[in-house]
Design a protein around this motif. Structure first.
Motif, PDB file in Angstrom:
ATOM      1  N   LEU A  16       0.827  -1.201   0.000  1.00 24.62           N
ATOM      2  CA  LEU A  16       0.000   0.000   0.000  1.00 24.62           C
ATOM      3  C   LEU A  16       0.864   1.254   0.000  1.00 24.62           C
ATOM      4  O   LEU A  16       0.628   2.175  -0.785  1.00 24.62           O
ATOM      5  CB  LEU A  16      -0.940   0.006   1.215  1.00 24.62           C
ATOM      6  N   LEU A  17       1.866   1.300   0.879  1.00 30.16           N
ATOM      7  CA  LEU A  17       2.715   2.486   0.953  1.00 30.16           C
ATOM      8  C   LEU A  17       3.513   2.674  -0.340  1.00 30.16           C
ATOM      9  O   LEU A  17       3.788   3.814  -0.740  1.00 30.16           O
ATOM     10  CB  LEU A  17       3.642   2.411   2.173  1.00 30.16           C
ATOM     11  N   ASP A  18       3.854   1.595  -1.020  1.00 30.17           N
ATOM     12  CA  ASP A  18       4.540   1.680  -2.320  1.00 30.17           C
ATOM     13  C   ASP A  18       3.733   2.509  -3.321  1.00 30.17           C
ATOM     14  O   ASP A  18       4.305   3.141  -4.217  1.00 30.17           O
ATOM     15  CB  ASP A  18       4.784   0.288  -2.902  1.00 30.17           C
ATOM     16  N   LYS A  19       2.399   2.520  -3.192  1.00 25.60           N
ATOM     17  CA  LYS A  19       1.545   3.276  -4.115  1.00 25.60           C
ATOM     18  C   LYS A  19       1.881   4.762  -4.128  1.00 25.60           C
ATOM     19  O   LYS A  19       1.657   5.442  -5.130  1.00 25.60           O
ATOM     20  CB  LYS A  19       0.062   3.137  -3.721  1.00 25.60           C
ATOM     21  N   LEU A  20       2.389   5.278  -2.998  1.00 27.57           N
ATOM     22  CA  LEU A  20       2.661   6.711  -2.906  1.00 27.57           C
ATOM     23  C   LEU A  20       3.979   7.114  -3.569  1.00 27.57           C
ATOM     24  O   LEU A  20       4.274   8.305  -3.677  1.00 27.57           O
ATOM     25  CB  LEU A  20       2.658   7.164  -1.442  1.00 27.57           C
ATOM     26  N   ALA A  21       4.764   6.136  -4.009  1.00 24.80           N
ATOM     27  CA  ALA A  21       6.021   6.384  -4.729  1.00 24.80           C
ATOM     28  C   ALA A  21       6.988   7.258  -3.940  1.00 24.80           C
ATOM     29  O   ALA A  21       7.714   8.082  -4.507  1.00 24.80           O
ATOM     30  CB  ALA A  21       5.740   6.985  -6.108  1.00 24.80           C
ATOM     31  N   LEU A 165     -19.310  -2.025   0.338  1.00 28.92           N
ATOM     32  CA  LEU A 165     -18.259  -1.501   1.196  1.00 28.92           C
ATOM     33  C   LEU A 165     -18.581  -0.042   1.505  1.00 28.92           C
ATOM     34  O   LEU A 165     -19.018   0.697   0.616  1.00 28.92           O
ATOM     35  CB  LEU A 165     -16.890  -1.596   0.507  1.00 28.92           C
ATOM     36  N   GLU A 166     -18.346   0.357   2.736  1.00 28.15           N
ATOM     37  CA  GLU A 166     -18.742   1.691   3.160  1.00 28.15           C
ATOM     38  C   GLU A 166     -17.633   2.315   4.019  1.00 28.15           C
ATOM     39  O   GLU A 166     -17.358   1.851   5.121  1.00 28.15           O
ATOM     40  CB  GLU A 166     -20.025   1.550   3.973  1.00 28.15           C
ATOM     41  N   GLY A 167     -16.985   3.339   3.459  1.00 29.25           N
ATOM     42  CA  GLY A 167     -15.924   4.011   4.200  1.00 29.25           C
ATOM     43  C   GLY A 167     -15.217   5.029   3.334  1.00 29.25           C
ATOM     44  O   GLY A 167     -15.453   5.124   2.132  1.00 29.25           O
ATOM     45  N   LYS A 168     -14.328   5.774   3.957  1.00 29.53           N
ATOM     46  CA  LYS A 168     -13.608   6.858   3.281  1.00 29.53           C
ATOM     47  C   LYS A 168     -12.547   6.331   2.334  1.00 29.53           C
ATOM     48  O   LYS A 168     -12.310   6.911   1.277  1.00 29.53           O
ATOM     49  CB  LYS A 168     -12.975   7.745   4.362  1.00 29.53           C
ATOM     50  N   ASP A 169     -11.866   5.254   2.720  1.00 32.72           N
ATOM     51  CA  ASP A 169     -10.685   4.821   1.987  1.00 32.72           C
ATOM     52  C   ASP A 169     -10.623   3.293   1.943  1.00 32.72           C
ATOM     53  O   ASP A 169     -10.423   2.659   2.972  1.00 32.72           O
ATOM     54  CB  ASP A 169      -9.438   5.380   2.686  1.00 32.72           C
ATOM     55  N   PRO A 170     -10.772   2.678   0.759  1.00 32.72           N
ATOM     56  CA  PRO A 170     -10.724   1.216   0.685  1.00 32.72           C
ATOM     57  C   PRO A 170      -9.377   0.634   1.119  1.00 32.72           C
ATOM     58  O   PRO A 170      -9.300  -0.520   1.507  1.00 32.72           O
ATOM     59  CB  PRO A 170     -11.015   0.908  -0.790  1.00 32.72           C
ATOM     60  N   PRO A 177      -4.737   3.343   5.891  1.00 38.11           N
ATOM     61  CA  PRO A 177      -5.582   4.355   5.235  1.00 38.11           C
ATOM     62  C   PRO A 177      -4.741   5.442   4.566  1.00 38.11           C
ATOM     63  O   PRO A 177      -4.285   6.383   5.202  1.00 38.11           O
ATOM     64  CB  PRO A 177      -6.437   4.915   6.378  1.00 38.11           C
ATOM     65  N   LEU A 178      -4.525   5.293   3.275  1.00 35.47           N
ATOM     66  CA  LEU A 178      -3.611   6.178   2.546  1.00 35.47           C
ATOM     67  C   LEU A 178      -4.122   7.606   2.422  1.00 35.47           C
ATOM     68  O   LEU A 178      -3.322   8.550   2.453  1.00 35.47           O
ATOM     69  CB  LEU A 178      -3.318   5.611   1.154  1.00 35.47           C
ATOM     70  N   ILE A 179      -5.420   7.792   2.272  1.00 37.04           N
ATOM     71  CA  ILE A 179      -5.950   9.155   2.118  1.00 37.04           C
ATOM     72  C   ILE A 179      -5.624   9.973   3.367  1.00 37.04           C
ATOM     73  O   ILE A 179      -5.144  11.104   3.281  1.00 37.04           O
ATOM     74  CB  ILE A 179      -7.470   9.121   1.824  1.00 37.04           C
ATOM     75  N   THR A 180      -5.855   9.394   4.527  1.00 33.33           N
ATOM     76  CA  THR A 180      -5.535  10.072   5.787  1.00 33.33           C
ATOM     77  C   THR A 180      -4.028  10.245   5.932  1.00 33.33           C
ATOM     78  O   THR A 180      -3.549  11.303   6.363  1.00 33.33           O
ATOM     79  CB  THR A 180      -6.101   9.275   6.982  1.00 33.33           C
ATOM     80  N   LEU A 181      -3.263   9.230   5.565  1.00 30.37           N
ATOM     81  CA  LEU A 181      -1.803   9.312   5.669  1.00 30.37           C
ATOM     82  C   LEU A 181      -1.250  10.425   4.794  1.00 30.37           C
ATOM     83  O   LEU A 181      -0.349  11.168   5.217  1.00 30.37           O
ATOM     84  CB  LEU A 181      -1.157   7.976   5.285  1.00 30.37           C
ATOM     85  N   ILE A 182      -1.772  10.594   3.594  1.00 25.45           N
ATOM     86  CA  ILE A 182      -1.318  11.670   2.707  1.00 25.45           C
ATOM     87  C   ILE A 182      -1.524  13.023   3.380  1.00 25.45           C
ATOM     88  O   ILE A 182      -0.633  13.887   3.365  1.00 25.45           O
ATOM     89  CB  ILE A 182      -2.037  11.598   1.335  1.00 25.45           C
ATOM     90  N   ASP A 183      -2.682  13.229   4.004  1.00 25.98           N
ATOM     91  CA  ASP A 183      -2.944  14.486   4.730  1.00 25.98           C
ATOM     92  C   ASP A 183      -1.938  14.683   5.859  1.00 25.98           C
ATOM     93  O   ASP A 183      -1.424  15.788   6.057  1.00 25.98           O
ATOM     94  CB  ASP A 183      -4.369  14.498   5.302  1.00 25.98           C
ATOM     95  N   MET A 184      -1.646  13.618   6.600  1.00 24.39           N
ATOM     96  CA  MET A 184      -0.702  13.703   7.722  1.00 24.39           C
ATOM     97  C   MET A 184       0.707  14.023   7.233  1.00 24.39           C
ATOM     98  O   MET A 184       1.422  14.828   7.841  1.00 24.39           O
ATOM     99  CB  MET A 184      -0.723  12.393   8.515  1.00 24.39           C
ATOM    100  N   LEU A 185       1.112  13.395   6.125  1.00 25.98           N
ATOM    101  CA  LEU A 185       2.437  13.654   5.562  1.00 25.98           C
ATOM    102  C   LEU A 185       2.556  15.093   5.071  1.00 25.98           C
ATOM    103  O   LEU A 185       3.591  15.746   5.260  1.00 25.98           O
ATOM    104  CB  LEU A 185       2.739  12.669   4.424  1.00 25.98           C
ATOM    105  N   GLU A 186       1.492  15.590   4.446  1.00 25.16           N
ATOM    106  CA  GLU A 186       1.516  16.974   3.951  1.00 25.16           C
ATOM    107  C   GLU A 186       1.672  17.967   5.100  1.00 25.16           C
ATOM    108  O   GLU A 186       2.343  18.985   4.963  1.00 25.16           O
ATOM    109  CB  GLU A 186       0.271  17.264   3.118  1.00 25.16           C
ATOM    110  N   GLN A 187       1.086  17.668   6.254  1.00 21.34           N
ATOM    111  CA  GLN A 187       1.246  18.538   7.426  1.00 21.34           C
ATOM    112  C   GLN A 187       2.703  18.548   7.905  1.00 21.34           C
ATOM    113  O   GLN A 187       3.131  19.487   8.571  1.00 21.34           O
ATOM    114  CB  GLN A 187       0.322  18.095   8.553  1.00 21.34           C
ATOM    115  N   GLN A 188       3.458  17.501   7.547  1.00 24.14           N
ATOM    116  CA  GLN A 188       4.882  17.431   7.899  1.00 24.14           C
ATOM    117  C   GLN A 188       5.776  17.911   6.757  1.00 24.14           C
ATOM    118  O   GLN A 188       6.999  17.754   6.815  1.00 24.14           O
ATOM    119  CB  GLN A 188       5.256  15.978   8.265  1.00 24.14           C
ATOM    120  N   GLY A 189       5.164  18.484   5.712  1.00 18.93           N
ATOM    121  CA  GLY A 189       5.935  19.039   4.605  1.00 18.93           C
ATOM    122  C   GLY A 189       6.287  18.065   3.504  1.00 18.93           C
ATOM    123  O   GLY A 189       7.075  18.384   2.627  1.00 18.93           O
ATOM    124  N   ILE A 190       5.719  16.869   3.539  1.00 21.32           N
ATOM    125  CA  ILE A 190       5.994  15.883   2.487  1.00 21.32           C
ATOM    126  C   ILE A 190       4.824  15.872   1.509  1.00 21.32           C
ATOM    127  O   ILE A 190       3.693  15.510   1.869  1.00 21.32           O
ATOM    128  CB  ILE A 190       6.217  14.478   3.086  1.00 21.32           C
TER     129      ILE A 190
END
Length: 194
Positions: A16-21, A165-170, A177-190
């Motif tokens: 999953l994390l590999d998806k973010l390159a 299926l019912e939720g924000k991020d499959p 949860p990559l969608i949430t992780l992307i937001d968290m990383l952006e708050q750290q400047g990534i």
């Protein structure tokens, strides 16, 4: 830029994390995963995600962002873990048949230098089809989901077990949860899209 660390040896979370390159390392977390007396599923996964992330920090001088994640499956108000055996997998899927199952995923992002830890909780509902015993046994024998909470792999044949299926991020259903992780990383400047 800080070194990105995934506090997990799970091949599913790594994929999953590999998806973010983004370049990252993996480390084996060390923490006791036993639930505390009276601890809710939501509190458990957030606490364990944080402990996993913190356990992988090498030192307070290293510039590391460490991702921790933990997940539980709830069937009929009870936490369900990995089945480990065919019999237990069949039992779990029999319990889930025709019901709505909830997955709670705790996500933590720990900065080793500042010792700040951002934690989030993701909730995902799986609406199971009414399954026959032969369908359950066929699925278990085909995919052997013995190391998956809830006894299925949604990224494989497990999709045939569901009505909806019912939720924000499959991705949360698989454990990160990559969608949430992307937001968290952006708050750290990534920036993922940069």
């Amino acid at each position: 830029m800080p070194t990105l660390i995934l506090a997990s040896t799970s091949t599913y979370r790594k994929q999953l994390l590999d998806k973010l390159a983004l370049p990252f390392e993996t480390r084996q977390p060390h923490c006791d995963e036993t639930p505390m007396e009276g601890e809710s599923a939501e509190a458990l996964v957030v606490r364990l995600a944080q402990q996993k992330a913190q356990s992988c920090a090498t030192s307070s001088t290293a510039n590391e962002l460490i991702i921790g994640s933990d997940q539980v499956c709830m069937i009929d108000g009870h936490i369900v873990g990995k089945p480990h055996t065919r019999e237990k997998a069949i039992q779990q899927l029999s319990q889930a048949s025709g019901k709505i199952i909830t997955f709670y995923t705790g996500l933590a992002l720990y900065h080793s230098q500042t010792q700040q830890c951002d934690t989030q909780l993701d909730c995902f509902n799986v609406h199971f089809r009414a399954l026959t015993q032969s369908q359950i046994e066929y699925y278990v024998d085909t995919e052997q989901p013995f190391n998956c909470a809830g006894s299925f792999k949604s990224e494989g044949l497990g999709i045939a077990l569901f009505e909806r299926l019912e939720g924000k991020d499959p991705n949360a259903l698989i454990g990160l949860p990559l969608i949430t992780l992307i937001d968290m990383l952006e708050q750290q400047g990534i920036q993922v899209l940069a």
